[in-house]
Design a protein around this motif. Structure first.
Motif, PDB file in Angstrom:
ATOM      1  N   ASP A 257     -60.966 -81.231 -18.777  1.00  0.00           N
ATOM      2  CA  ASP A 257     -61.567 -81.767 -18.492  1.00  0.00           C
ATOM      3  C   ASP A 257     -63.137 -81.661 -18.871  1.00  0.00           C
ATOM      4  OD1 ASP A 257     -59.813 -83.762 -17.507  1.00  0.00           O
ATOM      5  OD2 ASP A 257     -60.576 -83.209 -15.646  1.00  0.00           O
ATOM      6  N   LEU A 258     -64.298 -82.683 -19.083  1.00  0.00           N
ATOM      7  CA  LEU A 258     -65.773 -82.827 -19.963  1.00  0.00           C
ATOM      8  C   LEU A 258     -66.655 -82.663 -18.514  1.00  0.00           C
ATOM      9  CD1 LEU A 258     -66.749 -82.875 -22.632  1.00  0.00           C
ATOM     10  CD2 LEU A 258     -67.721 -84.782 -21.685  1.00  0.00           C
ATOM     11  N   PRO A 259     -67.457 -81.667 -18.475  1.00  0.00           N
ATOM     12  CA  PRO A 259     -68.334 -81.278 -17.553  1.00  0.00           C
ATOM     13  C   PRO A 259     -68.396 -83.120 -16.765  1.00  0.00           C
ATOM     14  CG  PRO A 259     -68.399 -79.910 -19.127  1.00  0.00           C
ATOM     15  CD  PRO A 259     -68.202 -80.601 -19.347  1.00  0.00           C
ATOM     16  N   ARG A 283     -61.684 -86.424 -28.075  1.00  0.00           N
ATOM     17  CA  ARG A 283     -61.560 -85.940 -27.316  1.00  0.00           C
ATOM     18  C   ARG A 283     -59.888 -84.906 -28.978  1.00  0.00           C
ATOM     19  NH1 ARG A 283     -58.032 -84.809 -22.267  1.00  0.00           N
ATOM     20  NH2 ARG A 283     -57.054 -87.110 -23.648  1.00  0.00           N
ATOM     21  N   LEU A 284     -60.274 -83.667 -29.390  1.00  0.00           N
ATOM     22  CA  LEU A 284     -59.046 -83.629 -29.976  1.00  0.00           C
ATOM     23  C   LEU A 284     -57.969 -82.583 -29.325  1.00  0.00           C
ATOM     24  CD1 LEU A 284     -61.451 -82.003 -32.791  1.00  0.00           C
ATOM     25  CD2 LEU A 284     -61.096 -84.138 -32.594  1.00  0.00           C
ATOM     26  N   ILE A 285     -57.227 -83.163 -29.789  1.00  0.00           N
ATOM     27  CA  ILE A 285     -56.079 -82.763 -28.676  1.00  0.00           C
ATOM     28  C   ILE A 285     -54.993 -81.502 -29.612  1.00  0.00           C
ATOM     29  CG2 ILE A 285     -53.923 -82.750 -27.545  1.00  0.00           C
ATOM     30  CD1 ILE A 285     -55.379 -86.389 -26.778  1.00  0.00           C
ATOM     31  N   PHE A 286     -54.626 -80.003 -29.788  1.00  0.00           N
ATOM     32  CA  PHE A 286     -54.422 -79.523 -30.529  1.00  0.00           C
ATOM     33  C   PHE A 286     -52.606 -79.853 -29.745  1.00  0.00           C
ATOM     34  CE2 PHE A 286     -57.896 -78.983 -30.688  1.00  0.00           C
ATOM     35  CZ  PHE A 286     -58.910 -78.755 -32.239  1.00  0.00           C
ATOM     36  N   THR A 287     -51.484 -79.135 -30.500  1.00  0.00           N
ATOM     37  CA  THR A 287     -50.664 -78.732 -29.908  1.00  0.00           C
ATOM     38  C   THR A 287     -49.970 -77.580 -30.244  1.00  0.00           C
ATOM     39  OG1 THR A 287     -49.449 -80.029 -31.911  1.00  0.00           O
ATOM     40  CG2 THR A 287     -49.638 -81.224 -28.835  1.00  0.00           C
ATOM     41  N   ASN A 288     -48.426 -77.311 -30.090  1.00  0.00           N
ATOM     42  CA  ASN A 288     -48.934 -76.197 -30.582  1.00  0.00           C
ATOM     43  C   ASN A 288     -48.988 -75.513 -32.018  1.00  0.00           C
ATOM     44  OD1 ASN A 288     -46.915 -73.593 -29.258  1.00  0.00           O
ATOM     45  ND2 ASN A 288     -44.913 -73.614 -30.011  1.00  0.00           N
ATOM     46  N   GLU A 289     -48.595 -76.369 -32.766  1.00  0.00           N
ATOM     47  CA  GLU A 289     -49.080 -75.710 -33.969  1.00  0.00           C
ATOM     48  C   GLU A 289     -49.706 -75.945 -34.980  1.00  0.00           C
ATOM     49  OE1 GLU A 289     -46.782 -74.313 -36.136  1.00  0.00           O
ATOM     50  OE2 GLU A 289     -44.979 -73.486 -34.318  1.00  0.00           O
ATOM     51  N   SER A 290     -50.724 -77.039 -34.122  1.00  0.00           N
ATOM     52  CA  SER A 290     -51.859 -77.241 -34.483  1.00  0.00           C
ATOM     53  C   SER A 290     -53.180 -75.943 -34.453  1.00  0.00           C
ATOM     54  CB  SER A 290     -52.003 -78.968 -34.403  1.00  0.00           C
ATOM     55  OG  SER A 290     -52.230 -78.947 -33.006  1.00  0.00           O
ATOM     56  N   SER A 291     -53.083 -75.803 -32.901  1.00  0.00           N
ATOM     57  CA  SER A 291     -53.556 -74.841 -32.450  1.00  0.00           C
ATOM     58  C   SER A 291     -53.668 -73.331 -33.274  1.00  0.00           C
ATOM     59  CB  SER A 291     -53.394 -74.364 -30.907  1.00  0.00           C
ATOM     60  OG  SER A 291     -51.939 -74.436 -31.189  1.00  0.00           O
ATOM     61  N   LYS A 292     -52.962 -73.603 -34.007  1.00  0.00           N
ATOM     62  CA  LYS A 292     -52.853 -72.151 -34.637  1.00  0.00           C
ATOM     63  C   LYS A 292     -53.970 -72.432 -36.270  1.00  0.00           C
ATOM     64  CE  LYS A 292     -48.828 -70.770 -32.824  1.00  0.00           C
ATOM     65  NZ  LYS A 292     -47.726 -71.231 -32.989  1.00  0.00           N
ATOM     66  N   GLN A 293     -54.325 -73.908 -35.945  1.00  0.00           N
ATOM     67  CA  GLN A 293     -54.672 -74.119 -37.903  1.00  0.00           C
ATOM     68  C   GLN A 293     -56.196 -73.623 -37.398  1.00  0.00           C
ATOM     69  OE1 GLN A 293     -52.734 -77.156 -40.066  1.00  0.00           O
ATOM     70  NE2 GLN A 293     -51.373 -76.606 -38.632  1.00  0.00           N
ATOM     71  N   PRO A 294     -56.679 -73.935 -38.864  1.00  0.00           N
ATOM     72  CA  PRO A 294     -58.452 -73.641 -38.813  1.00  0.00           C
ATOM     73  C   PRO A 294     -59.179 -75.659 -38.796  1.00  0.00           C
ATOM     74  CG  PRO A 294     -58.040 -72.542 -40.627  1.00  0.00           C
ATOM     75  CD  PRO A 294     -56.225 -73.149 -40.179  1.00  0.00           C
ATOM     76  N   ILE A 295     -58.488 -75.849 -38.329  1.00  0.00           N
ATOM     77  CA  ILE A 295     -58.957 -77.246 -38.498  1.00  0.00           C
ATOM     78  C   ILE A 295     -60.166 -77.651 -38.526  1.00  0.00           C
ATOM     79  CG2 ILE A 295     -58.785 -79.633 -37.199  1.00  0.00           C
ATOM     80  CD1 ILE A 295     -56.126 -78.935 -38.615  1.00  0.00           C
ATOM     81  N   ILE A 296     -61.493 -77.230 -37.381  1.00  0.00           N
ATOM     82  CA  ILE A 296     -62.938 -77.435 -37.718  1.00  0.00           C
ATOM     83  C   ILE A 296     -63.489 -76.898 -38.863  1.00  0.00           C
ATOM     84  CG2 ILE A 296     -64.849 -77.413 -35.860  1.00  0.00           C
ATOM     85  CD1 ILE A 296     -63.702 -77.494 -33.715  1.00  0.00           C
ATOM     86  N   ALA A 297     -62.942 -75.883 -39.156  1.00  0.00           N
ATOM     87  CA  ALA A 297     -63.725 -75.246 -40.727  1.00  0.00           C
ATOM     88  C   ALA A 297     -63.339 -76.310 -41.160  1.00  0.00           C
ATOM     89  CB  ALA A 297     -63.076 -73.994 -40.883  1.00  0.00           C
ATOM     90  N   ALA A 311     -67.537 -79.057 -24.622  1.00  0.00           N
ATOM     91  CA  ALA A 311     -66.327 -78.496 -23.737  1.00  0.00           C
ATOM     92  C   ALA A 311     -65.093 -78.477 -24.875  1.00  0.00           C
ATOM     93  CB  ALA A 311     -66.169 -79.239 -22.396  1.00  0.00           C
ATOM     94  N   GLY A 312     -64.191 -77.242 -23.447  1.00  0.00           N
ATOM     95  CA  GLY A 312     -62.828 -77.902 -24.374  1.00  0.00           C
ATOM     96  C   GLY A 312     -61.360 -76.135 -23.445  1.00  0.00           C
ATOM     97  N   ALA A 313     -60.510 -76.391 -23.360  1.00  0.00           N
ATOM     98  CA  ALA A 313     -60.000 -75.359 -22.694  1.00  0.00           C
ATOM     99  C   ALA A 313     -58.185 -74.983 -23.515  1.00  0.00           C
ATOM    100  CB  ALA A 313     -59.735 -75.806 -21.711  1.00  0.00           C
ATOM    101  N   TRP A 326     -63.387 -80.756 -26.704  1.00  0.00           N
ATOM    102  CA  TRP A 326     -64.346 -82.019 -26.576  1.00  0.00           C
ATOM    103  C   TRP A 326     -65.919 -81.910 -27.618  1.00  0.00           C
ATOM    104  CZ3 TRP A 326     -64.264 -86.938 -23.199  1.00  0.00           C
ATOM    105  CH2 TRP A 326     -63.148 -86.474 -22.367  1.00  0.00           C
ATOM    106  N   VAL A 327     -65.634 -83.368 -28.303  1.00  0.00           N
ATOM    107  CA  VAL A 327     -66.512 -82.411 -29.352  1.00  0.00           C
ATOM    108  C   VAL A 327     -67.723 -84.085 -29.966  1.00  0.00           C
ATOM    109  CG1 VAL A 327     -65.062 -81.147 -31.333  1.00  0.00           C
ATOM    110  CG2 VAL A 327     -64.947 -83.257 -31.018  1.00  0.00           C
TER     111      VAL A 327
END
Ligand SMILES: Nc1ncnc2c1ncn2[C@@H]1O[C@H](COP(=O)(O)OP(=O)(O)OP(=O)(O)O)[C@@H](O)[C@H]1O
Ligand SMILES: [Mg+2]
Length: 359
Positions: A257-259, A283-297, A311-313, A326-327
């Motif tokens: 959640d965003l502060p 809000r970017l939602i990463f799931t199992n596979e995408s959480s391992k990829q360097p998407i932001i770069a 913010a993020g978790a 949250w970006v």
């Protein structure tokens, strides 16, 4: 370690309707419930109090008569059977209730042997099996204790061992952990996971605790007013709840959640012109596979879109990692392309509004 056969088990509920006489009329407790449970899966039933969850479990266990519908266990319809055939089929179903239903005048071992004792004289092999199960649930040293001498978690372990003694295809658990503290809850969940893996037993549990769902469930069914209003994988239901009731139930369970101070700065009612020059919050939602990829770069290098992290978790549902980030980003012509790129790489993107620091 005992090797158990993986069970070829199936549980299907078709158009189940259950009503009771009420106030001179009829009250429908279950209203056309259809659910298919995958073999060796762990499924959770969630819903508000009074939604019909316990009633549903009691119907599956043959404890409640139903008006119509089918309960197919390994293809056999429980509702069409009676006598011995029904008794035999019901052995496929083990049930554990929240209230510890152990017999207080019987020892731990005698409690676990009870399903055998009800069938006749207990054999040496059956006794051996009960002892093995008690060892599996970590109560080898408590077999001669009485329930009153055990903690809540230990009593639930006895109930689990007892439910497993007849080799059921499915374990139905109603609020198994709701009376336990978080640490004991976690231990019981770990035990259930192990039993699911080692015995191949399917587990269907009712819970109001989303952490239980997160920790253990593969699939989730949401019950509201006697109906299944939503179902899916636990990742989908927790991350993208569709129904307002589900949203309420899972709200604030899944991190990210965003502060509040940032939430106050997000505006949604801007004109198209204002939006073009404002920083967009997503809000970017990463799931199992995408959480391992360097998407932001990748987005920065390929589209020159620079995302600032607000913010993020990172969290998990069962064995799946996922995250919310949250970006914000400056206006850019390439932003839509960048969003498409993220989507195509398994990252969900939700626009939450536009930053307005001067509010
Ligand atoms: N025999 C009955 N007669 C009348 N109403 C009943 C009967 N049995 C259950 N109900 C009602 O049916 C509804 C569903 O009850 P149930 O115990 O299945 O809810 P639940 O989803 O398990 O709730 P909780 O989360 O509080 O345990 C409730 O409103 C309950 O009052
Ligand atoms: Mg209940």
């Amino acid at each position: 370690m005992i090797e158990y056969d993986k069970k070829a088990f199936s549980l299907r509920v078709n158009h189940l309707i259950k009503s009771v006489p009420y106030d001179g009329g009829i009250l429908r407790l279950l209203n056309d419930v259809t659910m298919h449970i995958n073999a060796s899966s762990i499924s959770a039933i969630i819903g508000r109090s009074g939604a019909g969850k316990s009633t549903l479990l009691r119907c599956l266990n043959g404890l409640e008569a139903i008006d119509s519908g089918q309960i197919l266990i390994n293809g056999q319809d429980l509702t069409s059977l009676s006598g011995q055939a029904r008794t035999v089929l019901l052995r496929q179903i083990g049930m554990i209730f929240q209230a510890y239903t152990l017999l207080s005048r019987k020892t731990v071992l005698e409690n676990v042997l009870l399903p055998f004792a009800l069938q006749g004289k207990v054999t040496t092999v059956q006794r051996q099996k009960a002892l093995q199960l008690l060892e599996e649930v970590g109560l080898k040293d408590k077999i001669n204790h009485y329930p009153a001498e055990l903690s809540g978690g230990q009593r639930q372990r006895v109930a689990i061992a007892r439910a497993l003694v007849l080799d059921p295809g499915v374990l139905l658990c109603d609020e198994l952990t709701s009376a336990l503290d978080p640490k004991t809850t976690f231990e019981i969940l770990a035990l259930l996971k192990r039993i699911n893996r080692d015995h191949g037993v399917t587990i269907l549990l009712v819970t109001h605790d989303m952490n239980v769902v997160k920790e253990i469930a593969d699939a989730v069914f949401v019950v509201e007013q006697g109906k299944i209003i939503e179902h899916g994988t636990s990742v989908d239901v927790l991350m993208k709840p569709q129904h307002a009731v589900t949203q309420q139930l899972v709200e604030s369970t899944v991190g990210g959640d965003l502060p509040v101070f940032l939430l106050d700065c997000i505006k949604t009612d801007m004109s198209a012109d204002e939006k073009r020059s404002a920083q967009r919050v997503m809000r970017l939602i990463f799931t199992n596979e995408s959480s391992k990829q360097p998407i932001i770069a990748a987005v920065a290098t390929q589209f020159s879109v620079n995302l600032s992290i607000l913010a993020g978790a990172l969290d998990h549902v069962a064995d799946h990692m996922f995250g919310h980030l949250w970006v914000s980003c400056e206006p850019s012509e390439k932003l839509e392309d960048a969003i498409q790129y993220m989507n195509s790489h398994g990252v969900g993107v939700e626009t939450m509004g536009y930053l307005s620091w001067n509010m």
